[in-house]
Write a protein that holds these residues in place. Structure first.
Motif, mmCIF file in Angstrom:
data_model
loop_
_atom_site.group_PDB
_atom_site.id
_atom_site.type_symbol
_atom_site.label_atom_id
_atom_site.label_comp_id
_atom_site.label_asym_id
_atom_site.label_seq_id
_atom_site.Cartn_x
_atom_site.Cartn_y
_atom_site.Cartn_z
ATOM 1 N N LYS A 1 0.952 -1.415 -0.040
ATOM 2 C CA LYS A 1 -0.018 -0.132 0.094
ATOM 3 C C LYS A 1 0.752 1.238 0.062
ATOM 4 C CE LYS A 1 -3.759 2.332 0.439
ATOM 5 N NZ LYS A 1 -4.849 2.293 -0.702
ATOM 6 N N THR B 1 0.558 5.528 0.050
ATOM 7 C CA THR B 1 -0.214 6.554 0.539
ATOM 8 C C THR B 1 0.332 7.598 0.628
ATOM 9 O OG1 THR B 1 -2.650 7.174 1.654
ATOM 10 C CG2 THR B 1 -0.529 5.968 2.959
ATOM 11 N N GLU B 2 -0.383 8.793 0.686
ATOM 12 C CA GLU B 2 0.161 10.058 0.861
ATOM 13 C C GLU B 2 0.015 10.557 2.392
ATOM 14 O OE1 GLU B 2 0.307 12.285 -3.427
ATOM 15 O OE2 GLU B 2 -1.173 12.959 -1.980
ATOM 16 N N LYS B 3 0.766 11.127 2.864
ATOM 17 C CA LYS B 3 0.630 11.621 4.472
ATOM 18 C C LYS B 3 -0.930 12.335 4.392
ATOM 19 C CE LYS B 3 3.457 15.845 4.367
ATOM 20 N NZ LYS B 3 4.661 16.571 4.972
ATOM 21 N N GLN C 1 -3.546 10.770 4.592
ATOM 22 C CA GLN C 1 -4.552 10.177 4.202
ATOM 23 C C GLN C 1 -4.970 8.902 5.197
ATOM 24 O OE1 GLN C 1 -6.503 10.699 0.969
ATOM 25 N NE2 GLN C 1 -5.402 12.548 1.517
ATOM 26 N N VAL D 1 -5.607 4.769 5.770
ATOM 27 C CA VAL D 1 -5.308 3.425 5.163
ATOM 28 C C VAL D 1 -6.009 2.323 5.926
ATOM 29 C CG1 VAL D 1 -3.286 4.253 4.054
ATOM 30 C CG2 VAL D 1 -3.008 3.355 6.539
ATOM 31 N N GLN E 1 -5.516 7.070 10.589
ATOM 32 C CA GLN E 1 -6.022 7.885 9.961
ATOM 33 C C GLN E 1 -5.532 9.110 10.962
ATOM 34 O OE1 GLN E 1 -10.156 8.143 9.380
ATOM 35 N NE2 GLN E 1 -9.999 9.842 8.366
ATOM 36 N N SER F 1 5.520 4.529 7.990
ATOM 37 C CA SER F 1 6.094 3.378 6.835
ATOM 38 C C SER F 1 6.559 2.187 7.521
ATOM 39 C CB SER F 1 7.063 3.960 5.784
ATOM 40 O OG SER F 1 6.344 5.094 5.213
ATOM 41 N N LEU G 1 3.517 -1.087 3.969
ATOM 42 C CA LEU G 1 3.028 0.358 3.714
ATOM 43 C C LEU G 1 3.902 1.410 3.719
ATOM 44 C CD1 LEU G 1 0.604 2.490 4.138
ATOM 45 C CD2 LEU G 1 1.308 2.565 6.593
ATOM 46 N N VAL H 1 4.364 5.447 3.165
ATOM 47 C CA VAL H 1 3.744 6.864 3.209
ATOM 48 C C VAL H 1 4.573 7.855 2.706
ATOM 49 C CG1 VAL H 1 2.586 8.477 4.726
ATOM 50 C CG2 VAL H 1 2.697 5.980 5.433
#
Lengths: 116, 108
Positions: free
Chosen positions: A11, A13-15, A17, A19, A80, A87, A113, A115
């Motif tokens: 996964k 994702t951007e900080k 966000q 998950v 969240q 990460s 993950l 990030v």
């Protein structure tokens, strides 16, 4: 042979966000564990469930992390908002029962993950 | 508080040589100690536990309460033993603490 299942496997994702990770333990295993493993370190327990109840969540950053196991079977771990320091590899494990005499944990493949 | 220390991040030996992976722990009660192994591209899995006093794949580990150690030993290392090894301690109600692991490389 029964195994612990996890998804997704990866996964990005951007900080800031949200998950979510999912874990399906081996059938019949009452105890479920979520670990976080930062690169170069050992797994660190985040939360432990006995059936649907939380047994230990002392290391779970509760301001941003949540975990549930509503029916005492599969489980979801949520972050969240995600931060750069989140990460890591997130491992799920299950065991028949957490007692002093038997505590072999069976691990899933993990969710990696990242990030950004 | 419970803690597990694996002092060696990396350990390299030649095939056929003895190998010892060190593990020290701190815990105020009577712990259960385990060794877990992760082979390349595989899941983390249990190798052995002190309570069973068993030998798995030629590996043994003895709990030394006086020295608070649980070192993993094998008299003759094989190339297929190359992996990451984690020592773990389990306290009451099953809470587990893992060390940071030792990467074992067995050279031909």
């Amino acid at each position: 042979e029964a195994e612990v299942a996890q998804s997704p496997r990866y996964k990005i994702t951007e900080k800031s966000q949200a998950v979510a990770f999912w874990c399906d333990p081996i059938s019949g295993h009452a105890t479920l564990y979520w670990y976080r493993q930062i690169l170069g370190q050992g797994p660190e327990l985040l939360v432990q469930f006995q059936d649907e109840s939380v047994v230990d969540d002392s290391q779970l950053p509760k301001d941003r992390f949540s975990a549930e196991r509503l029916k005492g079977v599969d489980s979801t771990l949520k972050i969240q908002p995600a931060e750069l320091g989140d990460s890591a590899m997130y491992l799920c494990a299950s065991s028949l029962v957490a007692t002093r005499s038997y505590n072999e944990q069976f691990f899933g493949p993990g969710t990696r993950l990242t990030v950004l | 508080a419970q803690r597990v220390t694996q002092p060696e991040k990396l350990l390299s030996v030649f095939k056929g040589a003895p190998v010892e992976l060190k593990c020290n722990y701190s815990y105020s009660g009577s712990p259960e100690l385990f060794w877990y192994v992760q082979y390349s591209r595989q899941r983390l899995q249990l190798l052995l536990r002190h309570i069973s006093r068993e030998s798995i794949k030629g590996f043994t580990a003895d709990l030394n309460k006086g020295e608070t150690s649980f070192h993993l030993k094998k008299p003759f290392a094989q190339e297929e033993d190359s992996a990451m090894y984690y020592c773990a301690l389990s306290a009451n109600a099953g809470k587990s603490t893992f060390g940071d692991g030792t990467t074992l490389t067995v050279k031909p």
